[in-house]
Design a protein around this motif. Sequence first.
Motif, PDB file in Angstrom:
ATOM      1  N   PHE A 196     -86.340   6.773 -18.789  1.00 48.04           N
ATOM      2  CA  PHE A 196     -86.289   7.947 -19.650  1.00 48.04           C
ATOM      3  C   PHE A 196     -87.684   8.259 -20.174  1.00 48.04           C
ATOM      4  N   SER A 197     -87.962   9.524 -20.387  1.00 48.04           N
ATOM      5  CA  SER A 197     -89.227   9.912 -20.999  1.00 48.04           C
ATOM      6  C   SER A 197     -89.193   9.554 -22.484  1.00 48.04           C
ATOM      7  N   ARG A 198     -90.343   9.455 -23.071  1.00 45.31           N
ATOM      8  CA  ARG A 198     -90.419   9.164 -24.507  1.00 45.31           C
ATOM      9  C   ARG A 198     -89.770  10.304 -25.305  1.00 45.31           C
ATOM     10  N   GLY A 221     -83.162  18.637 -20.827  1.00 43.63           N
ATOM     11  CA  GLY A 221     -82.462  17.369 -20.648  1.00 43.63           C
ATOM     12  C   GLY A 221     -82.124  16.706 -21.964  1.00 43.63           C
ATOM     13  N   SER A 222     -83.092  16.686 -22.887  1.00 41.80           N
ATOM     14  CA  SER A 222     -82.879  16.051 -24.186  1.00 41.80           C
ATOM     15  C   SER A 222     -81.775  16.743 -24.966  1.00 41.80           C
ATOM     16  N   ASP A 223     -81.837  18.065 -25.031  1.00 42.95           N
ATOM     17  CA  ASP A 223     -80.825  18.787 -25.807  1.00 42.95           C
ATOM     18  C   ASP A 223     -79.473  18.793 -25.113  1.00 42.95           C
ATOM     19  N   GLY A 224     -79.475  18.754 -23.778  1.00 44.58           N
ATOM     20  CA  GLY A 224     -78.209  18.598 -23.079  1.00 44.58           C
ATOM     21  C   GLY A 224     -77.537  17.285 -23.443  1.00 44.58           C
ATOM     22  N   MET A 225     -78.314  16.212 -23.482  1.00 46.12           N
ATOM     23  CA  MET A 225     -77.750  14.919 -23.874  1.00 46.12           C
ATOM     24  C   MET A 225     -77.262  14.942 -25.315  1.00 46.12           C
ATOM     25  N   VAL A 226     -78.041  15.524 -26.215  1.00 45.27           N
ATOM     26  CA  VAL A 226     -77.660  15.556 -27.628  1.00 45.27           C
ATOM     27  C   VAL A 226     -76.346  16.310 -27.818  1.00 45.27           C
ATOM     28  N   MET A 227     -76.202  17.475 -27.191  1.00 46.93           N
ATOM     29  CA  MET A 227     -74.970  18.246 -27.339  1.00 46.93           C
ATOM     30  C   MET A 227     -73.763  17.460 -26.844  1.00 46.93           C
ATOM     31  N   ASN A 228     -73.932  16.771 -25.731  1.00 45.74           N
ATOM     32  CA  ASN A 228     -72.823  16.022 -25.159  1.00 45.74           C
ATOM     33  C   ASN A 228     -72.556  14.719 -25.896  1.00 45.74           C
ATOM     34  N   ILE A 229     -73.601  14.096 -26.433  1.00 46.01           N
ATOM     35  CA  ILE A 229     -73.402  12.921 -27.285  1.00 46.01           C
ATOM     36  C   ILE A 229     -72.607  13.325 -28.524  1.00 46.01           C
ATOM     37  N   ALA A 230     -72.956  14.465 -29.122  1.00 42.02           N
ATOM     38  CA  ALA A 230     -72.229  14.949 -30.299  1.00 42.02           C
ATOM     39  C   ALA A 230     -70.757  15.151 -29.962  1.00 42.02           C
ATOM     40  N   THR A 231     -70.481  15.743 -28.812  1.00 42.46           N
ATOM     41  CA  THR A 231     -69.100  15.987 -28.391  1.00 42.46           C
ATOM     42  C   THR A 231     -68.342  14.685 -28.209  1.00 42.46           C
ATOM     43  N   ILE A 232     -68.989  13.723 -27.576  1.00 45.83           N
ATOM     44  CA  ILE A 232     -68.330  12.443 -27.305  1.00 45.83           C
ATOM     45  C   ILE A 232     -68.101  11.642 -28.578  1.00 45.83           C
ATOM     46  N   LEU A 233     -69.076  11.628 -29.471  1.00 45.93           N
ATOM     47  CA  LEU A 233     -68.896  10.881 -30.715  1.00 45.93           C
ATOM     48  C   LEU A 233     -67.735  11.440 -31.516  1.00 45.93           C
ATOM     49  N   ALA A 234     -67.627  12.769 -31.563  1.00 42.27           N
ATOM     50  CA  ALA A 234     -66.519  13.391 -32.287  1.00 42.27           C
ATOM     51  C   ALA A 234     -65.184  13.032 -31.647  1.00 42.27           C
ATOM     52  N   GLY A 235     -65.122  13.064 -30.318  1.00 40.95           N
ATOM     53  CA  GLY A 235     -63.881  12.727 -29.620  1.00 40.95           C
ATOM     54  C   GLY A 235     -63.515  11.266 -29.770  1.00 40.95           C
ATOM     55  N   ALA A 236     -64.516  10.393 -29.659  1.00 40.75           N
ATOM     56  CA  ALA A 236     -64.246   8.953 -29.766  1.00 40.75           C
ATOM     57  C   ALA A 236     -63.811   8.560 -31.172  1.00 40.75           C
ATOM     58  N   ALA A 237     -64.348   9.219 -32.187  1.00 36.98           N
ATOM     59  CA  ALA A 237     -63.989   8.889 -33.569  1.00 36.98           C
ATOM     60  C   ALA A 237     -62.589   9.364 -33.924  1.00 36.98           C
TER      61      ALA A 237
END
Length: 327
Positions: free
Chosen positions: A71-73, A235-251
């Motif tokens: 991953f890039s910094r 790429g970074s913002d794509g990951m952030v949007m999808n991480i947000a979606t997954i965290l909400a679903g998992a919780a």
Amino acid sequence: MATMLWKSLLFPLIFALAIAPVPVPSHALSPRQSQPSITIAPTATEIQYHGGPLLTTPNTVNIYLIWYGAFSRNDQTSVTDFLASFTLSNGLVPHQPTVATWWKTIETYKDKAGNSVSRTVKLVKQIGDIYSLGKNIKRVQIANYVRNKIETKVLPLDSTGIYLVLTAKDVIVERFCMGSCGFHNSISLSHAKSRIIYAHVGNPSVQCPGFCAWPFSLPAYGPPGRALVAPNGVGSDGMVMNIATILAGAATNPFNNGYFQGDPLAPLEAVSACPGIFGEGAYPGYPGNLKVDRLSKASYNAYGVNGRKFLLPAIWDLTSSKCRVIL
């Protein structure tokens, strides 16, 4: 339902406890100094509670992050700054709304005992891995990989945490970019009675930016328009949007018997029930009215640590039965 079907062709809907990605022009709005307001966008979806446990204890959802691949910094700091922003006090941030504000809607989800989902998210530990499983991975391999990291004590056992595997842009994961931008699920461990929750999100910058990083990249087939400028990179913002979606679903649906609508094997969850909605006035192909940075022209709707700006998706509001966005 025709509208939902049309959206599903453009935006990643979450499958198998999976997460659909979250959503073009927008108009510039000046940063607001006061407490954020909330607006409601209509949708035809209805989320129901199925009686199962939620991530309600302790007060923090602990995140154990695995960086799989190179991953890039910028990718790494964008994601870690996003996760750090959940615990950022509103009094310490010059602008509103914040990432912590966005999560407050998730706090309204309660279990059958009346306990709310944990009020914040915290990155507890992160590790790296340079392609130990290769660059073409099945979902079951991710489950076994996480199980191994816990059983060998590389990562601690935490039945109320989320083990999040992020894969680099050159790693092919089963079903990633093929109807899903990530997923969450649970597995049991040989030495523990409880199940642990794990999840995956991929970097979409090369494989499917128009699918998993919209509206910062346009789909190959879809309505005409211009992609929005990403505040941290596509790429970074794509990951952030999808991480947000997954965290909400998992919780709110950690074991597939919490809050969701539709088929349990392909559920619409707290965020995936609101595909493509980021701001007020959203409709298919248009993410809604967003803030726009005066210098970079990047679009966003939430502030984070270190001066970060993020674009976060709408969340299903249980009280109004509509999608809620922050303003």
